[in-house]
Enzyme design. Sequence first.
Site, PDB file in Angstrom:
ATOM      1  CB  CYS A  78      15.855  30.013 -12.256  1.00  0.00           C
ATOM      2  SG  CYS A  78      15.378  29.615 -10.552  1.00  0.00           S
ATOM      3  CG  HIS A 173      14.592  25.923 -14.368  1.00  0.00           C
ATOM      4  ND1 HIS A 173      15.941  26.167 -14.465  1.00  0.00           N
ATOM      5  CD2 HIS A 173      14.248  26.196 -13.088  1.00  0.00           C
ATOM      6  CE1 HIS A 173      16.398  26.558 -13.298  1.00  0.00           C
ATOM      7  NE2 HIS A 173      15.392  26.590 -12.447  1.00  0.00           N
ATOM      8  CD  GLU A 175      16.499  25.514 -18.070  1.00  0.00           C
ATOM      9  OE1 GLU A 175      16.900  25.536 -16.899  1.00  0.00           O
ATOM     10  OE2 GLU A 175      15.716  26.375 -18.531  1.00  0.00           O
TER      11      GLU A 175
END
Length: 189
Positions: A78, A173, A175
């Site tokens: 990002c 994202h 994660e």
Amino acid sequence: MTVGILALQGDFREHEEMLRRIGAPTLQVRLPKHLQHVERLIIPGGESTTIGKLLAMYGLIDPLRARIRDGMPVWGTCAGAILLAQRIADGRADQPSLRLMDVTARRNAFGSQLESFEVDLPVLGLGDEPLRMVFIRAPVLEDLGRDVTPLAHLDDGRVVAARQGTMLATCFHPELTPDERMHRYFLAM
């Protein structure tokens, strides 16, 4: 192999937790001296203008550029993808940035935080099972250079993941999901 995670702002803790879960040693990178202890680096999501200013304030831009140009694998998610991009659409010309990957990052390509969304899409190199992608005020990648390989596209064709040599950029994202495949892909680069 120690993975550095730029820990100036943004969701670095989520990357750190994912890497610990899959058994990769990590080090939070805040100063140039920390770079000598890592073999690869993640630049997390957050706010690209703020992270860029902090990179400049802490004297990290030139040492990071040198390590990446010397072949250190780097992954920008990002805001991190924006900071890796050579060109930033809808950004300030004087915005501190690394400007290494031959792409244009279009900031906030989907609008405000209210337009954040999730989608499942295939990613080149991750097998047939689609990857859950979380987009939060996300960019898209445009004007990919000849040496840049697109890894994932939205249904409308816009590129949301790409690789150029040892540089990886994702507009989403990974994660923030339990899926470990993107992190494992990065570790294998």
